[in-house]
Design a protein around this motif. Structure first.
Motif, PDB file in Angstrom:
ATOM      1  N   ILE A  91       0.826  -1.206   0.000  1.00 31.29           N
ATOM      2  CA  ILE A  91       0.000   0.000   0.000  1.00 31.29           C
ATOM      3  C   ILE A  91       0.863   1.260   0.000  1.00 31.29           C
ATOM      4  O   ILE A  91       2.056   1.238   0.302  1.00 31.29           O
ATOM      5  CB  ILE A  91      -0.968   0.040   1.203  1.00 31.29           C
ATOM      6  CG1 ILE A  91      -0.210   0.179   2.526  1.00 31.29           C
ATOM      7  CG2 ILE A  91      -1.896  -1.161   1.187  1.00 31.29           C
ATOM      8  CD1 ILE A  91      -1.128   0.552   3.695  1.00 31.29           C
ATOM      9  N   THR A  92       0.236   2.384  -0.307  1.00 32.77           N
ATOM     10  CA  THR A  92       0.904   3.678  -0.293  1.00 32.77           C
ATOM     11  C   THR A  92       1.264   4.104   1.132  1.00 32.77           C
ATOM     12  O   THR A  92       2.273   4.746   1.362  1.00 32.77           O
ATOM     13  CB  THR A  92       0.014   4.741  -0.959  1.00 32.77           C
ATOM     14  OG1 THR A  92      -0.287   4.322  -2.289  1.00 32.77           O
ATOM     15  CG2 THR A  92       0.689   6.095  -0.999  1.00 32.77           C
ATOM     16  N   HIS A 186      -2.901   0.427  -3.655  1.00 31.22           N
ATOM     17  CA  HIS A 186      -1.727  -0.377  -3.961  1.00 31.22           C
ATOM     18  C   HIS A 186      -0.794   0.425  -4.870  1.00 31.22           C
ATOM     19  O   HIS A 186      -1.226   1.028  -5.845  1.00 31.22           O
ATOM     20  CB  HIS A 186      -2.120  -1.683  -4.656  1.00 31.22           C
ATOM     21  CG  HIS A 186      -2.560  -2.748  -3.717  1.00 31.22           C
ATOM     22  ND1 HIS A 186      -3.856  -3.221  -3.671  1.00 31.22           N
ATOM     23  CD2 HIS A 186      -1.881  -3.434  -2.762  1.00 31.22           C
ATOM     24  CE1 HIS A 186      -3.947  -4.158  -2.749  1.00 31.22           C
ATOM     25  NE2 HIS A 186      -2.777  -4.301  -2.182  1.00 31.22           N
ATOM     26  N   ASP A 187       0.472   0.423  -4.509  1.00 34.27           N
ATOM     27  CA  ASP A 187       1.498   1.068  -5.317  1.00 34.27           C
ATOM     28  C   ASP A 187       2.356  -0.043  -5.909  1.00 34.27           C
ATOM     29  O   ASP A 187       3.015  -0.782  -5.173  1.00 34.27           O
ATOM     30  CB  ASP A 187       2.347   1.994  -4.440  1.00 34.27           C
ATOM     31  CG  ASP A 187       3.355   2.802  -5.244  1.00 34.27           C
ATOM     32  OD1 ASP A 187       3.773   2.343  -6.335  1.00 34.27           O
ATOM     33  OD2 ASP A 187       3.739   3.891  -4.775  1.00 34.27           O
ATOM     34  N   PRO A 188       2.365  -0.196  -7.239  1.00 30.65           N
ATOM     35  CA  PRO A 188       3.100  -1.307  -7.857  1.00 30.65           C
ATOM     36  C   PRO A 188       4.611  -1.248  -7.601  1.00 30.65           C
ATOM     37  O   PRO A 188       5.305  -2.243  -7.770  1.00 30.65           O
ATOM     38  CB  PRO A 188       2.780  -1.165  -9.350  1.00 30.65           C
ATOM     39  CG  PRO A 188       2.365   0.255  -9.527  1.00 30.65           C
ATOM     40  CD  PRO A 188       1.688   0.637  -8.243  1.00 30.65           C
ATOM     41  N   ARG A 189       5.105  -0.091  -7.183  1.00 31.53           N
ATOM     42  CA  ARG A 189       6.534   0.039  -6.902  1.00 31.53           C
ATOM     43  C   ARG A 189       6.912  -0.482  -5.520  1.00 31.53           C
ATOM     44  O   ARG A 189       8.085  -0.717  -5.239  1.00 31.53           O
ATOM     45  CB  ARG A 189       6.952   1.507  -6.998  1.00 31.53           C
ATOM     46  CG  ARG A 189       6.735   2.121  -8.377  1.00 31.53           C
ATOM     47  CD  ARG A 189       6.913   3.620  -8.315  1.00 31.53           C
ATOM     48  NE  ARG A 189       5.952   4.216  -7.391  1.00 31.53           N
ATOM     49  CZ  ARG A 189       6.001   5.503  -7.009  1.00 31.53           C
ATOM     50  NH1 ARG A 189       6.954   6.293  -7.454  1.00 31.53           N
ATOM     51  NH2 ARG A 189       5.092   5.979  -6.183  1.00 31.53           N
ATOM     52  N   VAL A 190       5.892  -0.640  -4.645  1.00 27.49           N
ATOM     53  CA  VAL A 190       6.155  -1.066  -3.267  1.00 27.49           C
ATOM     54  C   VAL A 190       6.267  -2.586  -3.205  1.00 27.49           C
ATOM     55  O   VAL A 190       5.366  -3.306  -3.638  1.00 27.49           O
ATOM     56  CB  VAL A 190       5.043  -0.590  -2.314  1.00 27.49           C
ATOM     57  CG1 VAL A 190       5.277  -1.136  -0.908  1.00 27.49           C
ATOM     58  CG2 VAL A 190       4.983   0.935  -2.289  1.00 27.49           C
ATOM     59  N   THR A 191       7.359  -3.054  -2.650  1.00 27.24           N
ATOM     60  CA  THR A 191       7.554  -4.485  -2.446  1.00 27.24           C
ATOM     61  C   THR A 191       7.405  -4.788  -0.960  1.00 27.24           C
ATOM     62  O   THR A 191       8.149  -4.261  -0.132  1.00 27.24           O
ATOM     63  CB  THR A 191       8.954  -4.920  -2.919  1.00 27.24           C
ATOM     64  OG1 THR A 191       9.085  -4.591  -4.312  1.00 27.24           O
ATOM     65  CG2 THR A 191       9.138  -6.410  -2.734  1.00 27.24           C
TER      66      THR A 191
END
Length: 200
Positions: A91-92, A186-191
């Motif tokens: 998540i952001t 959801h931020d696709p860059r966050v792992t």
């Protein structure tokens, strides 16, 4: 493929009986019945502007006053978001919104930190809202405190400018909805978990 984040909570006490169903990734559809018309209005616009699907049914001791109904609904709604977000992976996490409504300007900033904290600044001695069944403006702060405590979120809310009680309350609920929508995305860059502690 991301799964839809949902939750359902039921909380019954000697003062209130509350059932809430939440879809975080919704479209802003709501069915709200708390027995408190102005509070219904606030939760309806919270759902609409946050794009959360929300069903709320509350039976509370409103013959005493609205305090228990508003506070306990905040508790259960916070529990629903906490359940639906799970471990918060991807998540952001942070959300901020500056929301104008006529003469009112409300600032809402939040962090889904796993730590409960509310900072609230608004004019004091604000008039009650509505006609016969008047809604105390102070209940807005009680809702926010219960919600942030149950969600385990850091929440800062400030009325930068404002006079009309209805406008100030509405700007806060809309601003909270928009900020929460940002924070829960959801931020696709966050792992994994968005924290160096690797837990929220």
């Amino acid at each position: 493929m991301q799964t839809t984040r949902t939750a359902k909570q039921h909380r019954k006490t000697a003062e209130t009986d509350i059932q809430i169903e939440l879809v975080v990734d919704g479209s802003g559809v709501s069915q709200i019945d708390t027995g408190v018309p102005f509070f219904d209005h606030m939760l309806t616009l919270f759902s609409k502007h946050g794009l959360f699907d929300l069903k709320v049914k509350v039976v509370g001791d409103i013959e005493v006053d609205y305090h228990h109904t508003v506070e306990d609904t905040g508790i259960v709604l916070g529990q629903c978001f906490r359940e639906a977000l799970g471990n918060k992976a991807g998540i952001t996490r942070y959300g901020f919104w500056l929301l104008p409504m006529d003469e009112t300007l409300a600032e809402v900033a939040l962090d889904l930190s796993g730590r409960a904290f509310l900072s609230y600044h608004a004019p004091e001695r604000v008039e009650a809202i509505g006609g016969i069944n008047r809604f105390s403006y102070q209940l807005v702060e009680e809702f926010l405190r219960a919600f942030s405590s149950s969600l385990l979120a850091t929440l800062h809310v400030e009325i930068r400018r404002g006079r009309d009680a209805h406008h100030m309350a509405e700007a806060i609920f809309k601003g909270l909805a928009r900020a929460l929508d940002v924070a829960t995305r959801h931020d696709p860059r966050v792992t994994g978990i968005p924290s160096t502690k690797e837990v929220l």
